[in-house]
Enzyme design. Structure first.
Site, PDB file in Angstrom:
ATOM      1  CB  SER A   1      -0.914   0.025   1.224  1.00  0.00           C
ATOM      2  OG  SER A   1      -1.734  -1.121   1.249  1.00  0.00           O
TER       3      SER A   1
HETATM    4  N1  SAH Z   1      -1.083  -4.705   3.925  1.00  0.00           N
HETATM    5  C1  SAH Z   1      -0.430  -5.069   2.684  1.00  0.00           C
HETATM    6  C2  SAH Z   1      -1.280  -4.682   1.510  1.00  0.00           C
HETATM    7  C3  SAH Z   1      -1.364  -5.778   0.535  1.00  0.00           C
HETATM    8  S1  SAH Z   1      -2.575  -5.573  -0.759  1.00  0.00           S
HETATM    9  C4  SAH Z   1       0.953  -4.462   2.612  1.00  0.00           C
HETATM   10  O1  SAH Z   1       1.265  -3.572   3.415  1.00  0.00           O
HETATM   11  O2  SAH Z   1       1.739  -4.878   1.764  1.00  0.00           O
HETATM   12  C5  SAH Z   1      -3.960  -6.498  -0.113  1.00  0.00           C
HETATM   13  C6  SAH Z   1      -3.726  -7.956   0.150  1.00  0.00           C
HETATM   14  O3  SAH Z   1      -4.996  -8.497   0.507  1.00  0.00           O
HETATM   15  C7  SAH Z   1      -3.240  -8.784  -1.038  1.00  0.00           C
HETATM   16  O4  SAH Z   1      -2.053  -9.434  -0.670  1.00  0.00           O
HETATM   17  C8  SAH Z   1      -4.372  -9.804  -1.268  1.00  0.00           C
HETATM   18  O5  SAH Z   1      -3.913 -11.086  -1.662  1.00  0.00           O
HETATM   19  C9  SAH Z   1      -5.009  -9.862   0.109  1.00  0.00           C
HETATM   20  N2  SAH Z   1      -6.388 -10.339   0.151  1.00  0.00           N
HETATM   21  C10 SAH Z   1      -7.418 -10.102  -0.709  1.00  0.00           C
HETATM   22  N3  SAH Z   1      -8.532 -10.718  -0.284  1.00  0.00           N
HETATM   23  C11 SAH Z   1      -8.217 -11.344   0.887  1.00  0.00           C
HETATM   24  C12 SAH Z   1      -8.937 -12.134   1.826  1.00  0.00           C
HETATM   25  N4  SAH Z   1     -10.239 -12.442   1.670  1.00  0.00           N
HETATM   26  N5  SAH Z   1      -8.284 -12.610   2.908  1.00  0.00           N
HETATM   27  C13 SAH Z   1      -6.977 -12.335   3.121  1.00  0.00           C
HETATM   28  N6  SAH Z   1      -6.238 -11.600   2.264  1.00  0.00           N
HETATM   29  C14 SAH Z   1      -6.847 -11.100   1.165  1.00  0.00           C
END
Ligand code: SAH
Length: 222
Positions: free
Chosen positions: A64
């Protein structure tokens, strides 16, 4: 980049993109100023680690934007004893920031390779109060509930019921929601009391955001 350069770049990011945009809580500024984002981006992206942008981390997902990480952490009003659930571990960066503010963080990721990546990054960064788990975060993580704060880092059509159920009384949930898979409104939900369920929660909108879709039983279809 040399070490002193990354430290300067990080301090500049906090000044220009976090503080200048209205985040004033010293604990958030300190957390953003101490987590080394270069440790959570792919090696080829290190030069861009302190730009205020999301970056690709593989599997079609992104780390993010730093300002948004700070905004969500701020909105979640975390205090030092809190137990926090993050949905969407991704790179582990957001969890590392939350871990500076809270007592313990559980971060759930649906994609096994990214859970592995988050675990590796957090371990290499010496973060010890984050538990990375694999599963569908739209169902929360009931064995550790209730949580004082829940931060969802992917956008869903609505707040999953399971997450509302797992929010402690007084707890805050911050999540991008909306009927578009790629554009959302960031909302904060506060659990006011135990029951009745319908009016136990207050909800407010914090602004427009763009997150990857939340995919799962109480999110979008794959
Ligand atoms: N907090 C992370 C942001 C990653 S983007 C960081 O700082 O890097 C969002 C993430 O949510 C992705 O890795 C995606 O695979 C995950 N995601 C999407 N749907 C999800 C779900 N139902 N349960 C868990 N993770 C999920």
């Amino acid at each position: 980049m040399r070490r002193s350069d990354t430290e300067r770049a990080r301090a500049r990011l906090v000044e220009r993109h976090v503080k200048a945009r209205g985040i004033t809580d010293e604990r958030i500024l300190a957390a953003m100023g101490s987590v080394k984002r270069e440790r959570y981006v792919p090696a080829a992206m290190e030069a861009f680690a302190y730009d205020d942008h999301p970056l690709p981390i593989g599997e079609g997902q992104t780390i993010s934007q730093p300002f948004i990480v700070a905004l969500m952490a701020d909105a979640a009003q975390i205090v030092s004893g809190d137990r926090v659930l993050e949905v969407g571990a991704g790179s582990g960066y957001g969890a590392a920031v939350l871990a500076q503010l809270a007592a313990e963080v559980w971060t759930i990721e649906r994609l096994e390779p990214l859970a592995e990546l988050a675990r590796k990054n957090l371990e290499r960064d010496g973060v010890e109060n984050v538990h990375v788990v694999v599963g569908d975060g739209t169902l929360g993580w009931p064995v550790e509930a209730p949580f004082d704060a829940i931060v969802v880092t992917a956008g869903g059509p609505e707040v999953p019921h399971a997450l509302l159920d797992q929010l402690a009384v007084g707890g805050r949930l911050v999540m991008p929601t909306g009927s578009d898979r790629h554009n959302q409104a960031l909302i904060r939900v506060v659990r006011l009391h135990d029951q009745p369920l319908e009016d136990a929660f207050s909800e407010e909108e914090l602004g427009l955001v763009r997150f990857v879709p939340l995919i799962g039983a109480q999110g979008w279809d794959h």
